[in-house]
Enzyme design. Structure first.
Site, short mmCIF file in Angstrom:
data_model
loop_
_atom_site.label_atom_id
_atom_site.label_comp_id
_atom_site.label_asym_id
_atom_site.label_seq_id
_atom_site.Cartn_x
_atom_site.Cartn_y
_atom_site.Cartn_z
N GLU A 90 -52.29 44.99 1.46
CA GLU A 90 -53.49 45.52 1.65
C GLU A 90 -53.68 46.74 2.49
O GLU A 90 -54.44 47.86 2.29
CB GLU A 90 -54.43 44.54 2.24
CG GLU A 90 -54.60 43.47 1.42
CD GLU A 90 -53.82 42.19 1.69
OE1 GLU A 90 -52.39 42.53 1.85
OE2 GLU A 90 -53.73 40.99 1.80
N SER A 106 -13.61 31.66 -20.48
CA SER A 106 -14.81 31.78 -20.53
C SER A 106 -15.35 33.15 -20.61
O SER A 106 -16.63 33.34 -20.64
CB SER A 106 -15.68 31.05 -19.35
OG SER A 106 -15.21 31.66 -18.13
N THR A 155 -19.55 19.91 -12.07
CA THR A 155 -19.60 18.92 -11.11
C THR A 155 -20.64 19.05 -10.08
O THR A 155 -21.44 18.21 -9.59
CB THR A 155 -18.12 18.74 -10.38
OG1 THR A 155 -17.28 18.65 -11.55
CG2 THR A 155 -17.98 17.50 -9.61
N GLY A 211 -20.12 25.47 -11.44
CA GLY A 211 -19.58 24.52 -12.56
C GLY A 211 -20.43 23.25 -12.68
O GLY A 211 -21.26 22.95 -11.87
N1 LIG Z 1 -47.36 39.79 2.40
C1 LIG Z 1 -48.45 39.40 2.40
C2 LIG Z 1 -49.20 38.42 2.83
N2 LIG Z 1 -48.32 37.23 3.29
C3 LIG Z 1 -48.79 36.23 3.98
O1 LIG Z 1 -48.46 36.39 5.29
C4 LIG Z 1 -47.47 35.50 5.73
C5 LIG Z 1 -46.69 36.49 6.57
O2 LIG Z 1 -47.16 37.22 7.63
P1 LIG Z 1 -46.39 38.29 8.53
O3 LIG Z 1 -45.30 37.46 9.25
O4 LIG Z 1 -47.45 38.78 9.23
O5 LIG Z 1 -45.82 39.23 7.55
C6 LIG Z 1 -46.67 35.08 4.50
O6 LIG Z 1 -45.97 33.88 4.76
C7 LIG Z 1 -48.04 35.04 3.47
O7 LIG Z 1 -48.90 33.59 4.06
N3 LIG Z 1 -50.32 38.25 2.85
C8 LIG Z 1 -51.14 39.26 2.48
O8 LIG Z 1 -52.57 39.18 2.49
N4 LIG Z 1 -50.69 40.41 1.85
C9 LIG Z 1 -49.36 40.53 1.82
O9 LIG Z 1 -48.81 41.71 1.51
ZN LIG Z 2 -52.17 40.17 5.25
#
Ligand SMILES: Nc1c(N[C@@H]2O[C@H](COP(=O)(O)O)[C@@H](O)[C@H]2O)[nH]c(=O)[nH]c1=O
Ligand SMILES: [Zn+2]
Length: 399
Positions: free
Chosen positions: A88, A204, A328, A326
């Site tokens: 944003e 493979s 396992t 793989g």
């Molecule tokens: N990247 C993103 C969001 N990310 C939100 O903010 C958290 C990370 O916060 P911060 O550590 O401040 O960057 C992330 O876990 C998610 O909940 N939110 C948004 O409005 N727009 C964004 O582009």
């Molecule tokens: Zn944000």
């Protein structure tokens, strides 16, 4: 017994829990289309922008934003990586004064908390936007509907759920990380039509077509880490790179309890992607020294299991881990709930052989009723191969 992951929905208020459950499709019926065709187009543009940061934002989500004034786009942005401004903010910077009275489209609910960056909800209120169109509610308990509530309280019109399924799909790994406190585990393998990943002598190269192999390189670039066991290093000597200069380079992870690994493996001789070896306390100190000299990181865990490895990678901030191991190790990762999604490339070839290796080792099942069924299954043709994709069923634990 195969472990079933439980979503930890205990950190939410009753109201935000419902919003999150609905946004991520837990316990919720199919929904009707929300918003106009124009709204959908703008939201899909947000996702296109968000994708520019594929593989680079963990532990944060991929987010895109578009600002529209009088039917025209006046600003765009995406979240480039954790610690940098949110989508944003970039869109508002690009729009400048034109944001006043405008509509902003965001693929994830605007945040409402002070994290590494200040809350976007406040930024949008100050910029004077008239309307916010949200793709999906942010499942992060610090947000979880709070951003939407704050905007509405400030008198801004908010529409939620435009192209929600597509928004969720793009951030499935982030959502999984938040709800299950583990990275999303993706098991990828390539097998012949008769279910073999190599010949009886272990050869493979290659099971699948060139097109399928380049699809794997693209897939790697969207993940935070690729994980294999010591056997794969010994038998296949893989590079585990994306072969694309500009692409994100996931961490190459090897699980090896005793460090009985070749000294001259490609993984330690190619510095074009970082490498981490996970082992157990006190394992083979001489080999640890050799690895460190070659620039390979070594981490000792008290016990080395797929779940312990995933818990460690979660703590490191990872959202997605690609299992390219793989049979396992794949069986033990599935049994411990470290795999949620399966991508199986199937080549129209038959090699036979009753002891040729298969993609998933013994799970201890004796009847068909015990078989693990995937849901949300899709398939498509890639080159001359078929790619089948599906998910293990997931549960919500909301007591
Ligand atoms: N990247 C993103 C969001 N990310 C939100 O903010 C958290 C990370 O916060 P911060 O550590 O401040 O960057 C992330 O876990 C998610 O909940 N939110 C948004 O409005 N727009 C964004 O582009
Ligand atoms: Zn944000």
């Amino acid at each position: 017994m195969v472990a079933q992951a439980d979503a930890s929905l205990v950190n939410y208020t009753q109201e935000s829990k419902h919003l999150v459950e609905s946004a991520v499709g837990l316990n919720s019926p199919p929904k009707e289309k929300i918003g106009s065709d124009f709204d959908s187009r703008m939201m899909l543009r947000c996702l296109e922008l968000a994708r520019r940061a594929l593989g680079r934002t963990s532990p944060n989500p991929l987010v895109g934003a578009v600002i529209v004034k009088d039917g025209e786009i006046v600003g765009e942005g995406f979240h480039p990586r954790a610690g940098e401004p949110h989508a944003e903010v970039f869109a508002l910077r690009a729009a400048g004064d034109r944001a006043r009275g405008a509509t902003i489209y965001v693929s994830l609910e605007p945040c409402n908390h002070y994290g590494r960056t200040p809350p976007c909800s406040e930024g949008l209120i100050q910029a004077g936007v008239a309307k916010v169109v949200v793709g999906m509610v942010d499942p992060n308990p610090l947000v979880a509907g709070g951003g939407i509530a704050r905007l509405r309280a400030a008198g801004i019109e908010v529409l939620v759920g435009v192209e929600e399924a597509a928004c969720h799909q793009l951030n499935e790994a982030f959502v999984h990380r938040i709800l299950y406190k583990r990275p999303l585990g993706i098991l990828k393998y390539a097998m012949t039509l008769d279910g073999k990943i190599a010949t009886t002598s272990g050869h493979s190269a290659w099971v699948t077509s060139q097109e399928a192999r380049s699809e794997v390189h693209q897939l790697r670039a969207t993940c935070d880490a690729i994980i294999v066991g010591g056997n794969t290093v010994r038998l296949d000597n893989p590079y585990l790179t994306t072969r694309q200069v500009e692409a994100h380079k996931p961490l190459r992870v090897v699980m090896s309890r005793h460090l009985n690994l070749p000294e001259n493996a490609h993984l330690w001789q190619t510095a074009d992607a970082p490498t981490l070896v996970l082992t157990e306390k006190g394992a083979n100190p001489d080999f640890q020294e050799l690895l460190l000299k070659q620039g390979v990181e070594v981490v000792e865990l008290t016990s080395l299991t797929p779940d312990k490895a995933m818990a460690y990678l979660y703590e490191r901030g990872f959202c997605s881990v690609l299992w390219e191991c793989g049979g396992t190790l794949a069986a033990s990762a599935i049994a411990q709930g470290a795999v949620q999604k399966v991508l199986a490339f199937i080549a129209p070839k038959i090699i036979g052989g009753s002891i040729a290796p298969t993609p998933v080792g013994d799970l201890g099942f004796t009847t068909m009723t015990e078989a693990l069924s995937l849901e949300r299954v899709r398939w498509r043709v890639v080159g001359s191969d078929c790619l089948v994709e599906g998910y293990f069923p997931q549960k919500a634990n909301s007591q």
